[in-house]
Motif scaffolding. Structure first.
Motif, PDB file in Angstrom:
ATOM      1  N   SER A   1      29.287  54.145  58.882  1.00 55.75           N
ATOM      2  CA  SER A   1      30.061  54.452  57.676  1.00 55.75           C
ATOM      3  C   SER A   1      31.458  53.876  57.875  1.00 55.75           C
ATOM      4  CB  SER A   1      30.139  55.965  57.462  1.00 55.75           C
ATOM      5  OG  SER A   1      30.960  56.262  56.358  1.00 55.75           O
ATOM      6  N   TYR A   2      31.962  53.175  56.863  1.00 52.31           N
ATOM      7  CA  TYR A   2      33.214  52.433  57.008  1.00 52.31           C
ATOM      8  C   TYR A   2      34.322  53.009  56.133  1.00 52.31           C
ATOM      9  CZ  TYR A   2      30.158  49.008  59.189  1.00 52.31           C
ATOM     10  OH  TYR A   2      29.238  48.398  60.009  1.00 52.31           O
ATOM     11  N   ASP A   3      35.530  52.948  56.674  1.00 54.04           N
ATOM     12  CA  ASP A   3      36.718  53.374  55.927  1.00 54.04           C
ATOM     13  C   ASP A   3      37.037  52.296  54.882  1.00 54.04           C
ATOM     14  OD1 ASP A   3      39.123  54.279  54.986  1.00 54.04           O
ATOM     15  OD2 ASP A   3      40.252  53.825  56.813  1.00 54.04           O
ATOM     16  N   ASN A   4      36.948  52.660  53.603  1.00 56.53           N
ATOM     17  CA  ASN A   4      37.224  51.700  52.533  1.00 56.53           C
ATOM     18  C   ASN A   4      38.533  51.987  51.807  1.00 56.53           C
ATOM     19  OD1 ASN A   4      36.549  53.989  51.140  1.00 56.53           O
ATOM     20  ND2 ASN A   4      34.825  53.092  50.020  1.00 56.53           N
ATOM     21  N   SER A   5      39.452  52.648  52.486  1.00 56.80           N
ATOM     22  CA  SER A   5      40.734  52.970  51.860  1.00 56.80           C
ATOM     23  C   SER A   5      41.596  51.718  51.672  1.00 56.80           C
ATOM     24  CB  SER A   5      41.492  53.997  52.703  1.00 56.80           C
ATOM     25  OG  SER A   5      41.733  53.495  54.015  1.00 56.80           O
ATOM     26  N   THR A   6      41.436  50.724  52.548  1.00 52.34           N
ATOM     27  CA  THR A   6      42.197  49.476  52.434  1.00 52.34           C
ATOM     28  C   THR A   6      41.359  48.367  51.826  1.00 52.34           C
ATOM     29  OG1 THR A   6      43.516  50.075  54.374  1.00 52.34           O
ATOM     30  CG2 THR A   6      43.581  47.776  53.678  1.00 52.34           C
ATOM     31  N   PHE A   7      40.121  48.226  52.280  1.00 56.79           N
ATOM     32  CA  PHE A   7      39.206  47.197  51.775  1.00 56.79           C
ATOM     33  C   PHE A   7      37.947  47.879  51.249  1.00 56.79           C
ATOM     34  CE2 PHE A   7      41.566  45.485  55.400  1.00 56.79           C
ATOM     35  CZ  PHE A   7      42.170  44.371  54.842  1.00 56.79           C
ATOM     36  N   LEU A   8      37.554  47.526  50.030  1.00 60.54           N
ATOM     37  CA  LEU A   8      36.335  48.111  49.474  1.00 60.54           C
ATOM     38  C   LEU A   8      35.102  47.586  50.206  1.00 60.54           C
ATOM     39  CD1 LEU A   8      37.154  48.054  45.639  1.00 60.54           C
ATOM     40  CD2 LEU A   8      37.384  49.947  47.270  1.00 60.54           C
ATOM     41  N   THR A   9      35.046  46.262  50.398  1.00 65.21           N
ATOM     42  CA  THR A   9      33.966  45.667  51.185  1.00 65.21           C
ATOM     43  C   THR A   9      34.528  44.515  51.995  1.00 65.21           C
ATOM     44  OG1 THR A   9      33.318  44.080  49.460  1.00 65.21           O
ATOM     45  CG2 THR A   9      32.221  46.232  49.447  1.00 65.21           C
TER      46      THR A   9
ATOM     47  N   GLU B   1      37.268  43.395  47.109  1.00 64.55           N
ATOM     48  CA  GLU B   1      35.887  43.040  47.441  1.00 64.55           C
ATOM     49  C   GLU B   1      35.895  41.632  48.041  1.00 64.55           C
ATOM     50  OE1 GLU B   1      32.992  44.709  46.877  1.00 64.55           O
ATOM     51  OE2 GLU B   1      33.537  46.346  45.498  1.00 64.55           O
ATOM     52  N   TRP B   2      35.282  41.456  49.206  1.00 59.73           N
ATOM     53  CA  TRP B   2      35.377  40.170  49.889  1.00 59.73           C
ATOM     54  C   TRP B   2      34.723  39.050  49.088  1.00 59.73           C
ATOM     55  CZ3 TRP B   2      31.656  36.759  51.447  1.00 59.73           C
ATOM     56  CH2 TRP B   2      30.335  37.199  51.522  1.00 59.73           C
ATOM     57  N   ARG B   3      33.652  39.333  48.346  1.00 60.84           N
ATOM     58  CA  ARG B   3      33.004  38.288  47.552  1.00 60.84           C
ATOM     59  C   ARG B   3      33.903  37.826  46.405  1.00 60.84           C
ATOM     60  NH1 ARG B   3      27.612  37.569  48.693  1.00 60.84           N
ATOM     61  NH2 ARG B   3      26.644  39.180  50.011  1.00 60.84           N
ATOM     62  N   ASP B   4      34.593  38.757  45.784  1.00 63.27           N
ATOM     63  CA  ASP B   4      35.525  38.391  44.709  1.00 63.27           C
ATOM     64  C   ASP B   4      36.649  37.516  45.253  1.00 63.27           C
ATOM     65  OD1 ASP B   4      34.006  39.898  42.989  1.00 63.27           O
ATOM     66  OD2 ASP B   4      35.315  41.670  43.082  1.00 63.27           O
ATOM     67  N   LEU B   5      37.137  37.876  46.420  1.00 62.77           N
ATOM     68  CA  LEU B   5      38.222  37.105  47.026  1.00 62.77           C
ATOM     69  C   LEU B   5      37.749  35.694  47.386  1.00 62.77           C
ATOM     70  CD1 LEU B   5      41.077  36.890  48.204  1.00 62.77           C
ATOM     71  CD2 LEU B   5      40.187  37.869  50.332  1.00 62.77           C
TER      72      LEU B   5
END
Length: 534
Positions: free
Chosen positions: A100-108, A236-240
């Motif tokens: 489980s990942y912390d998504n407070s800074t990065f969503l994915t 979201e890394w894909r959007d970036l």
């Protein structure tokens, strides 16, 4: 009767116009003599609207160069995570099968999507190492292609590959396919870097070359700076990845907007093509076109009289065949290695300071701008040689000083590292221009491509050097300090290129910078000095 005065007045106006034309020609001749311009540069001028328009079209290439090289910071950052399959287990316990990942800074991120943690944590670094290797391959590959087929065709091909592979990397669902597509993006990016810079240096006159060689680097600084903004709004890394890649669609217009280098056309024997480009440039710059064809044909005949094997299209081996060219190539390539190692290494050294990642990246990018802008004045006022010696020495001394500062004095350490980064921000634009003026036309692309390849080796090992702080606190700053100082020492053996014509053939490249013997020529000048050999 009073004699009519109109004819006399007309004669006076004709004489006056003739005198003004004579003064203009004399001024142009004096300017040409001052800068030692060849017929190609005289035909299109040193700088005009044609040059500015070409540069305005080509310079934006550096934005995706910065975005793709630095994007891994936000695509695969270090994120906090816990074992999701069994919260009681350690997060890297062999029994843990999901996280489980912390998504407070990065969503994915690619880290969270493909579980690049624990035993697979090094895969993120490996993907970036492979990417930098792609930059290396692209510099050499497209450098050779550009020397054989011209500057524009490989540039357009590189843009197409960059667009297709970059967008593809944003939509695929497998990590290793992502790595392969990123590698292809890097190859194309390396190709755009080499071919675009050489094209710019081959059209700009020596009076303005140092200015434009630095202005060419500014979009990279701005790209690095804006990357933090893109990442801030696109979590979201894909959007970036998609946003950074789709920008290249605008550069498909290069097929129609970017002209072929007239120097390449001339050197490859396509005189009609060279004359056509030069006449277009001269018309846009409000210069005379009547004598361009005659001047270029005469210049070609003069070159053909001295034709030898060195006049043929060159390859990477030609950089090392003769002693003077070999020495200059080795000294220049080492200084590119210095820039690759110290620039990316020091930037990462600053980035490890902690705090908000977006702010850190923006600040480190902003620190590049002062050095880059200072480089404009220094190269014009002091030349390439003194500028590179100064900047490497500045970076070396400031980084060595960190080794003598307590590790707890973080503010002072960051301040000294910032001075080092400013020094390398001066060095990088300087070696770009220096190499572009040092290598002859027939191997200029492959020469800069080879030097860029060496720089990539430096940037590939930079993260490992920065990580040596876990072994000894003083080790990274010592390495980042000693290497630039050694680079500064090598520069002492290179000739100054400011104000001299670009060497065209391998023979020109070998002769340029040779120590003259003091033999007096038939025109009363010292042999070698007249051709800028000192």
């Amino acid at each position: 009767m009073t004699e009519p005065k109109e004819p006399n007045r007309g004669i006076e106006l004709q004489n006056r116009n003739r005198d003004e034309e004579s003064d203009t020609v004399t001024a142009g001749t004096e300017s040409d003599r001052k800068w030692n311009l060849d017929p190609i540069q005289r035909a299109m001028g040193q700088l005009g609207w044609w040059h500015i328009l070409v540069c305005a079209v080509v310079f934006p290439l550096k934005f995706p160069v910065a975005w793709h090289q630095m994007s891994i910071i936000f695509l695969g950052p270090t994120v906090n995570y816990t074992c999701a399959s069994d919260p009681a287990l350690d997060k890297c316990d062999k029994a843990c099968t999901s996280w489980s990942y912390d998504n407070s800074t990065f969503l994915t991120t690619i880290t969270s999507e493909w579980d690049l943690v624990c035993a697979n944590a090094n895969l993120v670094k490996l993907s970036q190492t492979i990417f930098m290797f792609g930059i290396l391959v692209g510099g050499v590959l497209f450098g050779s292609l550009a020397d054989k087929y011209g500057r524009r065709p490989p540039l357009v091909i590189a843009v197409i590959i960059q667009l297709a592979s970059g967008v593809g990397a944003a939509v695929i669902g497998n990590f290793w396919v992502f790595v392969v597509l990123r590698f292809l993006t890097a190859v194309a990016t390396g190709g755009t870097m080499v071919t675009s810079f050489v094209l710019v240096m081959e059209i700009i006159g020596p009076k303005w070359r140092e200015l434009f060689s630095v202005l060419y680097q500014i979009p990279f600084n701005l790209g690095h700076l804006t990357l933090a903004g893109f990442a801030y709004f696109l979590r979201e890394w894909r959007d970036l990845q998609f946003a950074l890649s789709i920008f290249s669609v605008l550069m498909l217009s290069y097929y129609w907007l970017v002209p072929e280098s007239p120097r390449y056309l001339f050197t490859s024997g396509n005189l009609d093509g060279a004359v056509s480009v030069l006449e277009t440039a001269a018309k846009r710059n409000n210069l005379q076109t009547d004598t361009i064809r005659a001047d270029i044909e005469q210049y070609a005949r003069e070159k053909s009289r001295n034709a030898s094997a060195s006049a043929s299209k060159g390859n990477v081996l030609d950089l090392f065949r003769t002693p003077n060219m070999r020495a200059k190539t080795l000294y220049m390539c080492f200084n590119w290695f210095v820039c690759g190692l110290a620039f990316f290494g020091v930037a990462q050294y600053i980035g490890h300071a902690g705090g908000d990642i977006y702010t850190n990246v923006a600040i480190s990018a902003a620190l590049e701008l002062p050095g880059t802008l200072l480089c404009i004045h220094m190269m014009k006022a002091y030349g390439r040689k003194k500028t590179l010696i100064f900047s490497n020495t500045l970076a070396g001394i400031s980084m060595l000083a960190i080794a003598f500062v307590p590790s707890t004095a973080s503010t002072l350490n960051v301040g000294l590292a910032s001075v080092g980064l400013i020094g390398m921000s001066i060095s990088f634009p300087t070696v770009y221009l220096y190499a572009g003026e040092l290598f002859p036309t027939v191997v200029r692309n492959v020469g800069i491509g080879t030097a860029s390849m060496i720089a990539r080796f430096g940037s590939m090992i930079a993260p490992f050097v920065a990580g040596m702080g876990s072994i000894a606190y003083w080790l990274p700053p010592c390495i980042f300090g000693l290497v630039p100082l050694l680079g500064a020492l090598c520069v002492f053996f290179l000739p100054e290129t400011q104000g001299h014509p670009l060497p065209e053939t391998l023979e020109d490249g070998e002769n340029f910078g040779k120590r003259c013997s003091g033999t007096v020529g038939t025109n009363g000048t010292v042999a070698g000095v007249e051709n800028g050999k000192h």
